[in-house]
Motif scaffolding. Structure first.
Motif, PDB file in Angstrom:
ATOM      1  N   ARG A   1      39.391  25.529  49.855  1.00  0.00           N
ATOM      2  CA  ARG A   1      40.593  25.052  49.187  1.00  0.00           C
ATOM      3  C   ARG A   1      41.814  25.889  49.563  1.00  0.00           C
ATOM      4  NH1 ARG A   1      38.220  23.775  43.042  1.00  0.00           N
ATOM      5  NH2 ARG A   1      36.653  22.254  43.749  1.00  0.00           N
ATOM      6  N   ILE A   2      42.961  25.250  49.537  1.00  0.00           N
ATOM      7  CA  ILE A   2      44.236  25.954  49.710  1.00  0.00           C
ATOM      8  C   ILE A   2      44.638  26.460  48.334  1.00  0.00           C
ATOM      9  CG2 ILE A   2      46.666  25.740  50.338  1.00  0.00           C
ATOM     10  CD1 ILE A   2      45.856  23.519  52.287  1.00  0.00           C
ATOM     11  N   SER A   3      44.633  27.754  48.153  1.00  0.00           N
ATOM     12  CA  SER A   3      44.780  28.302  46.809  1.00  0.00           C
ATOM     13  C   SER A   3      45.917  29.307  46.688  1.00  0.00           C
ATOM     14  CB  SER A   3      43.485  28.978  46.359  1.00  0.00           C
ATOM     15  OG  SER A   3      42.419  28.051  46.308  1.00  0.00           O
ATOM     16  N   MET A   4      46.393  29.451  45.471  1.00  0.00           N
ATOM     17  CA  MET A   4      47.246  30.553  45.069  1.00  0.00           C
ATOM     18  C   MET A   4      46.392  31.465  44.195  1.00  0.00           C
ATOM     19  SD  MET A   4      50.732  30.679  42.729  1.00  0.00           S
ATOM     20  CE  MET A   4      51.775  29.833  43.920  1.00  0.00           C
ATOM     21  N   MET A   5      46.232  32.702  44.621  1.00  0.00           N
ATOM     22  CA  MET A   5      45.501  33.693  43.842  1.00  0.00           C
ATOM     23  C   MET A   5      46.513  34.408  42.952  1.00  0.00           C
ATOM     24  SD  MET A   5      43.088  36.801  45.293  1.00  0.00           S
ATOM     25  CE  MET A   5      42.202  35.665  46.370  1.00  0.00           C
ATOM     26  N   ILE A   6      46.240  34.421  41.660  1.00  0.00           N
ATOM     27  CA  ILE A   6      47.223  34.894  40.689  1.00  0.00           C
ATOM     28  C   ILE A   6      46.708  36.143  39.986  1.00  0.00           C
ATOM     29  CG2 ILE A   6      48.554  34.277  38.637  1.00  0.00           C
ATOM     30  CD1 ILE A   6      47.871  31.260  39.573  1.00  0.00           C
ATOM     31  N   PHE A   7      47.531  37.173  40.009  1.00  0.00           N
ATOM     32  CA  PHE A   7      47.207  38.442  39.359  1.00  0.00           C
ATOM     33  C   PHE A   7      48.214  38.693  38.240  1.00  0.00           C
ATOM     34  CE2 PHE A   7      45.846  38.537  43.724  1.00  0.00           C
ATOM     35  CZ  PHE A   7      44.563  39.054  43.661  1.00  0.00           C
ATOM     36  N   GLN A   8      47.719  38.908  37.033  1.00  0.00           N
ATOM     37  CA  GLN A   8      48.564  39.191  35.880  1.00  0.00           C
ATOM     38  C   GLN A   8      48.144  40.528  35.278  1.00  0.00           C
ATOM     39  OE1 GLN A   8      49.446  35.513  33.408  1.00  0.00           O
ATOM     40  NE2 GLN A   8      47.678  34.787  34.568  1.00  0.00           N
TER      41      GLN A   8
ATOM     42  N   LEU B   1      46.587  43.389  33.507  1.00  0.00           N
ATOM     43  CA  LEU B   1      45.444  43.613  32.626  1.00  0.00           C
ATOM     44  C   LEU B   1      44.670  42.333  32.318  1.00  0.00           C
ATOM     45  CD1 LEU B   1      47.112  46.154  30.170  1.00  0.00           C
ATOM     46  CD2 LEU B   1      45.806  46.627  32.265  1.00  0.00           C
ATOM     47  N   GLN B   2      44.686  41.388  33.258  1.00  0.00           N
ATOM     48  CA  GLN B   2      43.902  40.164  33.120  1.00  0.00           C
ATOM     49  C   GLN B   2      43.078  39.948  34.385  1.00  0.00           C
ATOM     50  OE1 GLN B   2      45.943  36.643  31.667  1.00  0.00           O
ATOM     51  NE2 GLN B   2      47.605  37.886  30.806  1.00  0.00           N
ATOM     52  N   SER B   3      42.046  39.145  34.279  1.00  0.00           N
ATOM     53  CA  SER B   3      41.241  38.805  35.442  1.00  0.00           C
ATOM     54  C   SER B   3      42.028  37.895  36.374  1.00  0.00           C
ATOM     55  CB  SER B   3      39.953  38.093  35.009  1.00  0.00           C
ATOM     56  OG  SER B   3      39.176  38.934  34.179  1.00  0.00           O
ATOM     57  N   ARG B   4      41.796  38.037  37.673  1.00  0.00           N
ATOM     58  CA  ARG B   4      42.497  37.175  38.631  1.00  0.00           C
ATOM     59  C   ARG B   4      42.117  35.712  38.404  1.00  0.00           C
ATOM     60  NH1 ARG B   4      39.654  39.046  44.314  1.00  0.00           N
ATOM     61  NH2 ARG B   4      40.195  41.087  43.453  1.00  0.00           N
ATOM     62  N   THR B   5      43.072  34.854  38.599  1.00  0.00           N
ATOM     63  CA  THR B   5      42.843  33.418  38.460  1.00  0.00           C
ATOM     64  C   THR B   5      43.321  32.715  39.724  1.00  0.00           C
ATOM     65  OG1 THR B   5      44.975  33.115  37.348  1.00  0.00           O
ATOM     66  CG2 THR B   5      43.043  33.463  35.949  1.00  0.00           C
ATOM     67  N   PHE B   6      43.043  31.416  39.808  1.00  0.00           N
ATOM     68  CA  PHE B   6      43.400  30.649  40.990  1.00  0.00           C
ATOM     69  C   PHE B   6      44.020  29.315  40.602  1.00  0.00           C
ATOM     70  CE2 PHE B   6      39.998  33.427  42.186  1.00  0.00           C
ATOM     71  CZ  PHE B   6      40.308  33.846  43.473  1.00  0.00           C
ATOM     72  N   TYR B   7      44.945  28.871  41.453  1.00  0.00           N
ATOM     73  CA  TYR B   7      45.374  27.475  41.402  1.00  0.00           C
ATOM     74  C   TYR B   7      45.143  26.916  42.799  1.00  0.00           C
ATOM     75  CZ  TYR B   7      48.044  23.258  41.661  1.00  0.00           C
ATOM     76  OH  TYR B   7      48.393  21.944  41.879  1.00  0.00           O
ATOM     77  N   SER B   8      44.447  25.789  42.898  1.00  0.00           N
ATOM     78  CA  SER B   8      44.149  25.180  44.197  1.00  0.00           C
ATOM     79  C   SER B   8      44.885  23.858  44.349  1.00  0.00           C
ATOM     80  CB  SER B   8      42.640  24.967  44.357  1.00  0.00           C
ATOM     81  OG  SER B   8      41.957  26.201  44.365  1.00  0.00           O
ATOM     82  N   LYS B   9      45.438  23.659  45.506  1.00  0.00           N
ATOM     83  CA  LYS B   9      46.223  22.473  45.849  1.00  0.00           C
ATOM     84  C   LYS B   9      45.441  21.207  45.531  1.00  0.00           C
ATOM     85  CE  LYS B   9      48.949  21.018  49.920  1.00  0.00           C
ATOM     86  NZ  LYS B   9      49.259  21.460  51.309  1.00  0.00           N
TER      87      LYS B   9
END
Length: 239
Positions: free
Chosen positions: A91-98, A100-108
């Protein structure tokens, strides 16, 4: 809230070099009081569909821990582009770091037909900080994507793209229209230089909720634009 978008030239397929370059941009954004920074489509590898199988990463890849460390230390949200492995494909994804939180993803979710041989669709639209809707290139030019984002309660629309001159012409028509229609400022982060079989031409831009272009970078500049969501003023820094 201060939202930053980055425009940079990417090293084709060189994850290590691109990570280092991203860290420089994150440092700059933090020094200018940005609360978040978002990068272009597939920014950690370059937009190279034919290399996707070789470059795709697992969601737990430890090479990206440095982004979480920066997010935690600098209290900044970071959105970077990378091809990710799922159980059924890439998948084409955006890896998101916030912080003190676990990394999350948004996929196209909506792929261009040229991407079908290499990627599969994501299946869920998200909000970051309950306000920012990420969108990735082709889908950001489809009205229903912005419509769905607005229905979720999005207040800001961040398009992470890799666009040629033709794509920028379309963007300059579409993004002001959705900004005005949904009263939702639009920020577009594009790269510069060679991508796949085209040249990405930059012009990363910010439009306010009336659809007015506030500021943009040029077609050869590397730098960031920071948008203050309260005043709708911007800070621009060329690297």
């Amino acid at each position: 809230m201060n939202i930053a978008i980055a425009q940079l030239k990417l090293d084709k397929g060189d994850l290590s070099a691109n990570i280092k370059k991203h860290l420089t941009f994150i440092d700059l954004a933090h020094s200018l009081n940005a609360d978040s920074i978002f990068f272009p489509e597939l920014s950690l590898t370059g937009y190279e569909p034919e290399l996707a199988e070789k470059l795709a990463v697992k969601s737990s890849d430890s090479r990206f821990d440095v982004f979480q460390e920066m997010s935690d230390t600098k209290k900044i949200t970071i959105g970077v582009g990378v091809p990710t492995l799922s159980e059924t494909g890439i998948r084409i994804s955006m890896m998101i770091f916030q912080p003190l939180q676990s990394r999350t993803f948004y996929s196209k979710q909506q792929l261009h037909e040229d991407e079908f041989p290499y990627f599969e669709n994501g299946n869920e639209q998200i909000l970051i900080h309950q306000k920012i809707a990420p969108a990735i290139c082709y889908e950001s030019l489809q009205m229903n994507h912005a419509e769905n984002a607005a229905a979720l309660g999005a207040e800001f629309y961040v398009a992470s793209v890799a666009k040629s001159q033709n794509g920028i012409v379309k963007a300059n028509i579409h993004y002001p229209a959705i900004a005005k229609k949904y009263k939702m400022p639009v920020l577009m982060s594009n790269c510069i230089g060679e991508c796949d079989n085209f040249i990405s031409v930059g012009f990363s831009s910010v439009w306010n909720k009336e659809g007015k272009l506030i500021d943009q970078l040029g077609n050869q500049e590397e730098g960031i634009i920071i948008f203050n969501t309260k005043t709708e003023k911007v800070t621009k820094q060329i690297i």
